[in-house]
Design an enzyme around this catalytic site. Sequence first.
Site, PDB file in Angstrom:
ATOM      1  N   CYS A  43       0.827  -1.217   0.000  1.00 51.99           N
ATOM      2  CA  CYS A  43       0.000   0.000   0.000  1.00 51.99           C
ATOM      3  C   CYS A  43       0.857   1.262   0.000  1.00 51.99           C
ATOM      4  CB  CYS A  43      -0.925  -0.021   1.215  1.00 51.99           C
ATOM      5  SG  CYS A  43      -1.783   1.533   1.460  1.00 51.99           S
ATOM      6  N   CYS A  48      -1.556   1.697  -3.027  1.00 52.75           N
ATOM      7  CA  CYS A  48      -2.554   2.765  -2.821  1.00 52.75           C
ATOM      8  C   CYS A  48      -1.960   4.174  -2.791  1.00 52.75           C
ATOM      9  CB  CYS A  48      -3.281   2.558  -1.495  1.00 52.75           C
ATOM     10  SG  CYS A  48      -3.519   0.852  -1.012  1.00 52.75           S
ATOM     11  N   LYS A  51      -0.004   5.334  -6.023  1.00 54.28           N
ATOM     12  CA  LYS A  51      -1.038   5.331  -7.081  1.00 54.28           C
ATOM     13  C   LYS A  51      -1.924   6.561  -6.980  1.00 54.28           C
ATOM     14  CE  LYS A  51      -4.802   4.120  -6.107  1.00 54.28           C
ATOM     15  NZ  LYS A  51      -5.293   2.791  -5.951  1.00 54.28           N
ATOM     16  N   TYR A 177      -8.889  -3.641 -10.792  1.00 59.40           N
ATOM     17  CA  TYR A 177      -8.590  -2.341 -10.191  1.00 59.40           C
ATOM     18  C   TYR A 177      -7.357  -1.702 -10.843  1.00 59.40           C
ATOM     19  CZ  TYR A 177     -11.204  -3.058  -5.705  1.00 59.40           C
ATOM     20  OH  TYR A 177     -12.128  -3.227  -4.723  1.00 59.40           O
ATOM     21  N   GLU A 181      -7.098   1.719 -13.189  1.00 57.86           N
ATOM     22  CA  GLU A 181      -6.492   2.885 -12.538  1.00 57.86           C
ATOM     23  C   GLU A 181      -5.271   3.371 -13.336  1.00 57.86           C
ATOM     24  OE1 GLU A 181      -5.786   1.642  -8.487  1.00 57.86           O
ATOM     25  OE2 GLU A 181      -7.812   2.207  -7.882  1.00 57.86           O
ATOM     26  N   HIS A 435     -26.507  21.603  -1.126  1.00 57.11           N
ATOM     27  CA  HIS A 435     -26.644  22.117  -2.481  1.00 57.11           C
ATOM     28  C   HIS A 435     -25.612  23.194  -2.768  1.00 57.11           C
ATOM     29  CE1 HIS A 435     -28.803  22.716  -6.173  1.00 57.11           C
ATOM     30  NE2 HIS A 435     -28.822  24.016  -5.953  1.00 57.11           N
ATOM     31  N   GLU A 440     -25.721  15.212  -3.249  1.00 60.00           N
ATOM     32  CA  GLU A 440     -27.122  15.415  -2.839  1.00 60.00           C
ATOM     33  C   GLU A 440     -28.066  14.538  -3.666  1.00 60.00           C
ATOM     34  OE1 GLU A 440     -28.987  19.281  -3.674  1.00 60.00           O
ATOM     35  OE2 GLU A 440     -27.431  19.652  -5.158  1.00 60.00           O
TER      36      GLU A 440
HETATM   37  P1  NDP Z   1      -7.850  -7.973  -9.934  1.00 63.53           P
HETATM   38  O1  NDP Z   1      -8.064  -9.280  -9.302  1.00 63.53           O
HETATM   39  O2  NDP Z   1      -8.687  -6.808  -9.507  1.00 63.53           O
HETATM   40  O3  NDP Z   1      -8.033  -8.118 -11.493  1.00 63.53           O
HETATM   41  C1  NDP Z   1      -7.265  -8.994 -12.242  1.00 63.53           C
HETATM   42  C2  NDP Z   1      -7.664  -8.852 -13.691  1.00 63.53           C
HETATM   43  O4  NDP Z   1      -6.776  -9.602 -14.502  1.00 63.53           O
HETATM   44  C3  NDP Z   1      -9.070  -9.358 -13.967  1.00 63.53           C
HETATM   45  O5  NDP Z   1      -9.639  -8.526 -14.938  1.00 63.53           O
HETATM   46  C4  NDP Z   1      -8.794 -10.757 -14.513  1.00 63.53           C
HETATM   47  O6  NDP Z   1      -9.772 -11.188 -15.409  1.00 63.53           O
HETATM   48  C5  NDP Z   1      -7.511 -10.530 -15.271  1.00 63.53           C
HETATM   49  N1  NDP Z   1      -6.703 -11.739 -15.401  1.00 63.53           N
HETATM   50  C6  NDP Z   1      -6.400 -12.637 -14.434  1.00 63.53           C
HETATM   51  N2  NDP Z   1      -5.604 -13.596 -14.927  1.00 63.53           N
HETATM   52  C7  NDP Z   1      -5.399 -13.302 -16.227  1.00 63.53           C
HETATM   53  C8  NDP Z   1      -4.678 -13.920 -17.271  1.00 63.53           C
HETATM   54  N3  NDP Z   1      -3.998 -15.038 -17.067  1.00 63.53           N
HETATM   55  N4  NDP Z   1      -4.697 -13.349 -18.497  1.00 63.53           N
HETATM   56  C9  NDP Z   1      -5.385 -12.205 -18.708  1.00 63.53           C
HETATM   57  N5  NDP Z   1      -6.091 -11.578 -17.761  1.00 63.53           N
HETATM   58  C10 NDP Z   1      -6.093 -12.124 -16.532  1.00 63.53           C
HETATM   59  O7  NDP Z   1      -6.302  -7.696  -9.779  1.00 63.53           O
HETATM   60  P2  NDP Z   1      -5.429  -6.395  -9.882  1.00 63.53           P
HETATM   61  O8  NDP Z   1      -4.108  -6.899 -10.318  1.00 63.53           O
HETATM   62  O9  NDP Z   1      -6.088  -5.328 -10.668  1.00 63.53           O
HETATM   63  O10 NDP Z   1      -5.370  -5.929  -8.368  1.00 63.53           O
HETATM   64  C11 NDP Z   1      -5.009  -6.821  -7.335  1.00 63.53           C
HETATM   65  C12 NDP Z   1      -5.784  -6.532  -6.087  1.00 63.53           C
HETATM   66  O11 NDP Z   1      -5.296  -5.337  -5.502  1.00 63.53           O
HETATM   67  C13 NDP Z   1      -7.249  -6.269  -6.339  1.00 63.53           C
HETATM   68  O12 NDP Z   1      -7.998  -7.446  -6.200  1.00 63.53           O
HETATM   69  C14 NDP Z   1      -7.637  -5.267  -5.300  1.00 63.53           C
HETATM   70  O13 NDP Z   1      -8.246  -5.930  -4.239  1.00 63.53           O
HETATM   71  C15 NDP Z   1      -6.338  -4.639  -4.883  1.00 63.53           C
HETATM   72  N6  NDP Z   1      -6.321  -3.243  -5.317  1.00 63.53           N
HETATM   73  C16 NDP Z   1      -7.166  -2.358  -4.731  1.00 63.53           C
HETATM   74  C17 NDP Z   1      -7.190  -1.054  -5.132  1.00 63.53           C
HETATM   75  C18 NDP Z   1      -8.140  -0.111  -4.502  1.00 63.53           C
HETATM   76  O14 NDP Z   1      -8.663  -0.379  -3.426  1.00 63.53           O
HETATM   77  N7  NDP Z   1      -8.428   1.029  -5.159  1.00 63.53           N
HETATM   78  C19 NDP Z   1      -6.299  -0.552  -6.169  1.00 63.53           C
HETATM   79  C20 NDP Z   1      -5.469  -1.580  -6.754  1.00 63.53           C
HETATM   80  C21 NDP Z   1      -5.489  -2.859  -6.330  1.00 63.53           C
HETATM   81  P3  NDP Z   1     -11.110 -11.950 -14.949  1.00 63.53           P
HETATM   82  O15 NDP Z   1     -11.992 -10.926 -14.349  1.00 63.53           O
HETATM   83  O16 NDP Z   1     -11.618 -12.501 -16.223  1.00 63.53           O
HETATM   84  O17 NDP Z   1     -10.676 -13.002 -13.969  1.00 63.53           O
END
Ligand code: NDP
Length: 455
Positions: A43, A48, A51, A177, A181, A435, A440
């Site tokens: 983080c 976080c 980012k 995510y 982002e 407002h 709101e």
């Molecule tokens: P996520 O789990 O959010 O998303 C992973 C993405 O990658 C999904 O779209 C998934 O597709 C895709 N994917 C997985 N495996 C493959 C593959 N082999 N080939 C192609 N695409 C693939 O992971 P992130 O890496 O974005 O983030 C990790 C974690 O970090 C998140 O789960 C979140 O909890 C946390 N995070 C939180 C943030 C916040 O609170 N603002 C900001 C950034 C991260 P599919 O959906 O089809 O499985």
Amino acid sequence: MADYDYDLFVIGAGSGGVRAARVAAGFGARVGIAEERYLGGTCVNVGCVPKKLFVYGSHFAEDFDDARAYGWQAGAPDFHWPTLRDNKTREIERLNGIYRSLLDDAGVEVITERAILAGPRQVRVGKRTATTENILIATGSWPVVPPFPGNEHAITSNEAFYLDEFPERVLIIGGGYIAVEFAGIFAGLGASVTLTYRGELFLRGFDEGIRRFVTDEIRSKGVDVRFETRIESVERRGGDLRCRFRDGSSCVVDLVMVATGRAPASSGLGLEAAGVAVAEGGAIPVDRWHRTNIAHIYAIGDVIDRLQLTPVAIAEGMCIAHNLFNGESRVVDYERVPTAIFCQPNIGTVGPTEEEARRHHPNLVVYESSFKPMKHTLTGRGERTMMKLLVDGEDDRVLAAHMCGPEAGEIIQGLGVAITAGATKGDFDATIGIHPTAAEEFVTMREPVRRLGSP
Ligand code: NDP
């Protein structure tokens, strides 16, 4: 009581581990914490915090543009990547120092080395083996890079924070995510961005209406969003990265970033030596008190199979400390965890998606609104905001609030309190709006757009 070196030994000084260590020490426990990389974990260092700083940085492009409609005249803005990158790094280093003092001031022994389990109540740090009554594994997660020819040319979010040069053309692979982002960050800072997702619609697990809405918004900011697109290969030719997709399409970029999830960091920790079970994929299974299969060994945060969110890891760490050293029996409520995605515009959400709510609430009532934010009445920018409330028609309880628009995270945090407290739609209606704000709208939505279970 047996004589151990520590009452609690924490492996991993990220958000969850640090909170557990500090609170436990506050209750008088003798606590050690080992960290081999950086204090504050993902983080603070590569998640976080940096980012969000980048998100702020990237939004200025639109702000300069919008300012003109408000009468401001300025020269052409010029973005200097090393300034943002290095200012960010300085702030992270400051936070590393703060984490260190917080631990020191709490009386936690900080060991900046890798620790591994040597037995159910033993940890090895360097050449020393220490005994401990309880162990907490809080080692977090690490980005996953899927296998494809040329994946060695791809970076992950870890490296994105430290790029030597800002790329002109970027491919982002993934649809969670991090992918959305960073699409906003790179695009806002001036890169031409292609985002590919393997499925039909990205941000799986979020409300479908919001996912479709944000797709249009992200596209309207110039990001080339391609669904049903899987990477085939990446090839380096000089400075170019030639990317081929399985559907025959292609693109040429300077930088490929994969954001395809994060795997629990559970290997090489000596879990086998201590007999700790690990599920397929690396997550450590725990019960509702975050106990692993071995008594006195606990695990929290990204290394378990719950929610990979900093505030959740912190809540888990608090529970461990209070339960072990203050005689309590706290558990984390994983229902209605508010969360935000800092894509542009932001998404904020608390409670189930409409799709989930439909399954459990046969009398679901859906309120929805989409509008042009007031700021853009002058700028002419086409960006819109969407808000959605899900209400149980049975007892009028508000089940969920979803939003895509500026400051969605800030707005949804407050609604999270109301929804956790069990507020009804009647309570929302009785609340006087502020407002003029976008927020709101959440207390002035009167006519449902859909009612389930009605004739
Ligand atoms: P996520 O789990 O959010 O998303 C992973 C993405 O990658 C999904 O779209 C998934 O597709 C895709 N994917 C997985 N495996 C493959 C593959 N082999 N080939 C192609 N695409 C693939 O992971 P992130 O890496 O974005 O983030 C990790 C974690 O970090 C998140 O789960 C979140 O909890 C946390 N995070 C939180 C943030 C916040 O609170 N603002 C900001 C950034 C991260 P599919 O959906 O089809 O499985």
